[in-house]
Design an enzyme around this catalytic site. Structure first.
Site, short mmCIF file in Angstrom:
data_model
loop_
_atom_site.label_atom_id
_atom_site.label_comp_id
_atom_site.label_asym_id
_atom_site.label_seq_id
_atom_site.Cartn_x
_atom_site.Cartn_y
_atom_site.Cartn_z
N THR A 122 26.13 20.64 -22.35
CA THR A 122 26.38 19.24 -22.67
C THR A 122 26.41 18.38 -21.40
O THR A 122 26.21 17.17 -21.47
CB THR A 122 27.75 19.09 -23.37
N ASP A 123 26.66 19.01 -20.24
CA ASP A 123 26.89 18.20 -19.02
C ASP A 123 25.66 17.38 -18.63
O ASP A 123 25.76 16.18 -18.40
CB ASP A 123 27.45 19.03 -17.85
N SER A 156 28.97 31.58 -9.60
CA SER A 156 29.04 32.05 -8.22
C SER A 156 28.31 31.09 -7.28
O SER A 156 28.76 30.85 -6.15
CB SER A 156 28.44 33.46 -8.11
N ASP A 188 29.91 22.88 -13.01
CA ASP A 188 30.37 24.02 -12.22
C ASP A 188 30.93 23.58 -10.87
O ASP A 188 32.01 24.02 -10.45
CB ASP A 188 29.21 25.01 -11.99
C1 GLA Z 1 25.17 26.29 -15.90
C2 GLA Z 1 24.99 24.95 -15.19
C3 GLA Z 1 25.97 23.91 -15.72
C4 GLA Z 1 25.95 23.84 -17.25
C5 GLA Z 1 26.04 25.24 -17.86
C6 GLA Z 1 25.88 25.22 -19.35
O1 GLA Z 1 26.41 26.85 -15.58
O2 GLA Z 1 25.15 25.09 -13.80
O3 GLA Z 1 25.69 22.66 -15.15
O4 GLA Z 1 24.81 23.16 -17.70
O5 GLA Z 1 25.08 26.13 -17.31
O6 GLA Z 1 26.90 24.52 -19.97
#
Ligand code: GLA
Length: 382
Positions: A34-35, A124, A169
């Protein structure tokens, strides 16, 4: 993680000692993919992290040693100096992104290591970027805010690693807070800390040990699908710039105009944004049974509509449901990595034993188990 080993190696390779920093991996309770669509996410930083010791060396070059890989690298700080190994791109990229923002760093020596499993959906790479972003900002007094350091990490992924990730993240790694999740609105970038101490429940991750590499292209394809659908909807509704701005009715209007796969993916995202809001409402009244039900719905959507699951993850999700676990789903980018499970205290041990045994019997693999502890984000240790 034994920071002593980093210290010993640093002294051996470069002599003397530097400053030590850490930045963690993350979990995400609900709100996946969703981000980058401007929706909401609900991550928290965890007790698995990357660590680096670092000291300016008075030159224009970086000397780096990856303790876990037993590999070293040396590179300059100009754009043309981009090193070859993938892990070096994270450090180089952070330095370059700082320089692009008018705050160049000088050469330094570093040793780093970590206990965030690689390719397991626990971020990570974001932990590594945030660790160096935070450390360099501090030792050179650059004055970046934590949020800017997160954006520098995200730009590193885009421009030096090739993953068109969202902000979740790096945001969680830089701004995490002990015993709190963060509800981040990825469109306005406003966020709030949500106390997370679900009485009677625990969060546990089961790692399929199937590692993903988001640089493989599938992740970027998901993002491209979403953008295609937004472009179609925006022809009728120019105010729609992200899937966050759309609804299922607008999506239905363009059904005949978009690719069927893209349609399904966009449908998942629009539903997932709403699911997160529903989960937050349920958490306000401590209704974790509803949160858990929504997590299963997320898994079904990620598996069937968004197609980022795999047989190993689906299997662990099935075992969770059959064991009476409150909520379970694939976490993070997908294509491998972990399931996140919301499980009642009294069921925890039996579930973990049953799931790991069944997984071993089916795939011949020992799944790793991590009980989630929510911790603070990036910080200086010494
Ligand atoms: C990875 C990406 C995040 C996000 C997730 C799924 O972790 O780095 O930005 O899009 O996948 O929610």
């Amino acid at each position: 993680m034994d920071v002593k080993k980093i210290r010993e190696k640093f002294a051996e390779l470069y002599g003397g000692a530097g400053a030590v920093y850490t930045s963690p991996g993350r979990v995400n309770l609900i709100g996946e993919h969703t981000d980058y669509n401007g929706g909401f996410v609900l991550p928290g930083a965890i007790d698995k992290a990357m660590y680096c010791e670092i000291k300016p060396n008075g030159t224009g070059r970086v000397r780096a040693y990856a303790l876990d890989l037993g590999e070293s690298a040396e590179f300059g700080l100009e754009e043309a100096d981009k090193p070859a190994q993938q892990w070096t791109c994270y450090i180089f990229g952070v330095c370059r992104e700082m320089a692009k923002r008018g705050k160049p760093v000088q050469g330094f020596d570093t040793v780093f290591a970590g206990d965030v499993p690689l390719g397991a959906g626990m971020s990570s790479s974001a932990a590594l970027e945030s660790c160096f972003g935070f450390a360099l900002n501090d030792i050179y007094g650059l004055g970046f805010e934590r949020f800017e350091i997160a954006l520098i990490g995200q730009a590193t992924e885009h421009n030096y690693v090739g993953v068109m990730c969202g902000i979740m993240d790096q945001f969680a790694s830089c701004l995490g807070k002990e015993e709190h999740l963060m509800r981040l609105d990825c469109r306005s970038l406003e966020f709030e800390y949500v106390p997370f101490n679900p009485e009677g429940y625990r969060l546990v991750l089961l790692n399929t040990m199937v590692t993903h590499n988001l640089a493989g292209g599938e992740y970027n394809q998901r993002r491209a699908s979403c953008e295609q659908v937004v472009a179609a909807i925006a022809m009728r509704h120019p105010q729609v710039r992200l899937l966050r701005d759309a609804n299922l009715h607008m999506l239905e209007e363009v059904r005949a105009e978009v690719d069927a796969t893209d349609y399904m993916r966009a449908e998942f995202v629009i539903e997932e944004i709403q699911r997160l809001l529903d989960a937050c409402t349920a958490m306000e009244r401590d209704d974790y049974e509803t949160v858990g039900r929504l997590m299963y719905e997320t898994h079904a959507g990620l598996s069937k509509k968004y197609a980022v699951s795999c047989p190993e993850l689906d299997f662990l999700n099935d075992v969770a449901r059959e064991s009476g676990v409150t909520g379970s789903r694939v976490m993070g980018g997908g294509f491998g990595g972990c399931t996140i499970n919301l499980v009642r205290d009294e069921l925890h041990d039996a579930f973990v034993a049953r799931a790991t045994a069944a997984y071993k019997a089916k795939f011949g693999i020992d799944a790793k188990v991590y009980d989630v502890v929510i911790r603070d984000g990036a910080r200086k240790l010494a």
